[in-house]
Enzyme design. Structure first.
Site, PDB file in Angstrom:
ATOM      1  N   TRP A 187      22.874 -61.332  13.652  1.00 55.45           N
ATOM      2  CA  TRP A 187      23.518 -62.424  14.190  1.00 55.45           C
ATOM      3  C   TRP A 187      22.432 -63.512  14.418  1.00 55.45           C
ATOM      4  CZ3 TRP A 187      28.029 -61.915  12.707  1.00 55.45           C
ATOM      5  CH2 TRP A 187      28.884 -60.667  12.777  1.00 55.45           C
ATOM      6  N   ASP A 215      23.973 -65.896  22.543  1.00 54.53           N
ATOM      7  CA  ASP A 215      24.937 -65.096  21.996  1.00 54.53           C
ATOM      8  C   ASP A 215      24.960 -63.384  22.892  1.00 54.53           C
ATOM      9  OD1 ASP A 215      26.621 -63.633  20.794  1.00 54.53           O
ATOM     10  OD2 ASP A 215      25.624 -64.236  18.262  1.00 54.53           O
ATOM     11  N   LYS A 265      33.981 -57.211  21.264  1.00 56.02           N
ATOM     12  CA  LYS A 265      32.990 -55.783  21.230  1.00 56.02           C
ATOM     13  C   LYS A 265      33.607 -54.880  22.821  1.00 56.02           C
ATOM     14  CE  LYS A 265      32.038 -57.685  17.285  1.00 56.02           C
ATOM     15  NZ  LYS A 265      30.476 -58.218  17.314  1.00 56.02           N
TER      16      LYS A 265
END
Ligand SMILES: *Cc1c(COP(=O)(O)O)cnc(C)c1O
Length: 361
Positions: free
Chosen positions: A103, A173, A197
């Site tokens: 990511w 993030d 998530k």
């Protein structure tokens, strides 16, 4: 489990608390006497305004968000933030990124479209199985921010200590660890998280941004929707937001508050993850490849000695009613995502199953 629900170890979209789903079910046909479902409701209605304001306030209470930070509810999921962050924060056109896995690599690739990206630390040399030392990074004076992916969902690592940004703005993030543990928001310039998530349904990102970072002087080509100022000025109601996701997230915020907040949640997460990691320590079949000090409490990758055996175990878990334990295709192996809403019983049942599987070999 109730309703024939399965223990779903998906990395996202992922489990939501059963009590929250039940509440949502009960309000499905008529929310608070409005005569309609939240899905059918105008975002300009009083009922929805109450929903979004209460959600924001509960989030502020949970995280202790200081008054000089805005909370924004933005569509486009996590991926849009890879672009929105550099478009809005790159004033000098230079940003520092820490490369810790899938990511952060995506964030780096996107940021390169908008300016110069300096990768100031990386764990690529050992397959992203650890968090690199970020205590003395080589940060240029004109760097606009330092960016991290605080929990790498696919690689299973987490920052237990924030980088020393040497006075520069920290951007994080937090998608796969949002609300999993206490967070001192004042240490960050901007935190963002895709909610599917660890909080609610897909299609919504929450952005927490320090007010002085919201700019008026963006490049003219920046789409209106992608300016943080647009969302801040309109209190996240510039256009029709993802009303449904905001409503569901609000329910989860209340649920977490009633549970005792993020300290309590963190303790539960430590307990749950220990059940898995402790087993992998003693197991002769499975190993957890991530360096101990950097292990995620949310995403737990594990492997057998071979890809064939990994596949056999995945197949057996599916047959036993455990969902989504296959590791991401980029790294292989297995991965158990055990977000806030995964009950301890789910982790215990999985470990009991894996122990039994190993004993029968
Ligand atoms: C899932 C994920 C994303 C991307 O989220 P989307 O909403 O699918 O765009 C970004 N960062 C992390 C850490 C993630 O786990």
């Amino acid at each position: 489990m109730k309703y024939g629900r399965s223990y779903n170890f998906s990395a996202g979209p992922a489990m939501m608390p059963e009590a929250v789903l039940e509440e949502i079910r009960d309000e499905m046909m008529n929310k608070d006497g409005s005569g309609m479902c939240v899905m059918e409701m105008s975002h300009r209605s009083k009922v929805f305004e109450d929903i979004i304001h209460e959600a924001e306030q509960d989030l502020r209470d949970l995280m202790g968000i200081p008054d000089n930070y805005k909370v924004l509810f933005v569509q486009g999921g996590g991926t849009l933030q890879f672009a929105m962050v550099p478009m809005n924060l790159m004033k000098n056109g230079v940003a520092c990124y820490v490369e810790t896995g899938t990511w952060s690599k995506k964030a780096i690739a996107e940021a390169k479209k908008y300016g110069e990206v300096k990768v100031v630390a990386s764990s690529k040399d050992r397959n992203f199985l650890y968090i690199p030392d970020c205590s003395d990074l080589d940060i240029p004076d004109n760097a606009d921010y330092v960016y991290i992916c605080e929990n790498e969902t696919i690689n299973g690592t987490t920052f237990n200590e924030l980088p020393n940004t040497k006075g520069h703005i920290l951007v994080s993030d937090q998608s796969s660890m949002f609300l999993s543990r206490p967070c001192d928001v004042s240490k960050y310039g901007l935190i963002w998280a895709g909610v599917q998530k660890n909080v609610g349904p897909a299609g919504l990102a929450i952005v927490i941004i320090r007010e002085d970072l919201i700019r008026e002087d963006l490049a003219t080509y920046v789409p209106t929707y992608m300016s943080y100022k647009t969302h801040a000025d309109a209190e996240s109601l510039y256009n029709t937001p993802n009303c449904w996701a905001i409503y569901c997230c609000g329910k989860v915020f209340k649920y977490l508050k009633n549970l005792g907040g993020l300290e309590a949640m963190n303790q539960m997460n430590i307990d749950k993850a220990s059940i898995l990691y402790d087993y992998f320590e003693e197991s002769k079949l499975f190993t957890a490849p991530v360096e101990k000090k950097d292990r995620s409490l949310m995403n737990v990758p594990f492997v057998t000695p071979s890809a064939e055996q990994d596949a056999a175990v995945v197949k057996a878990t599916v047959a036993a009613g455990f969902d989504n334990l296959k590791g991401h295709k980029s790294v292989g192996g297995l991965r158990a995502s055990i977000y806030n809403a995964m009950p301890k019983e789910g982790v215990e049942a999985l470990v009991a199953f894996l122990k039994d599987y190993e004993a029968k070999l």
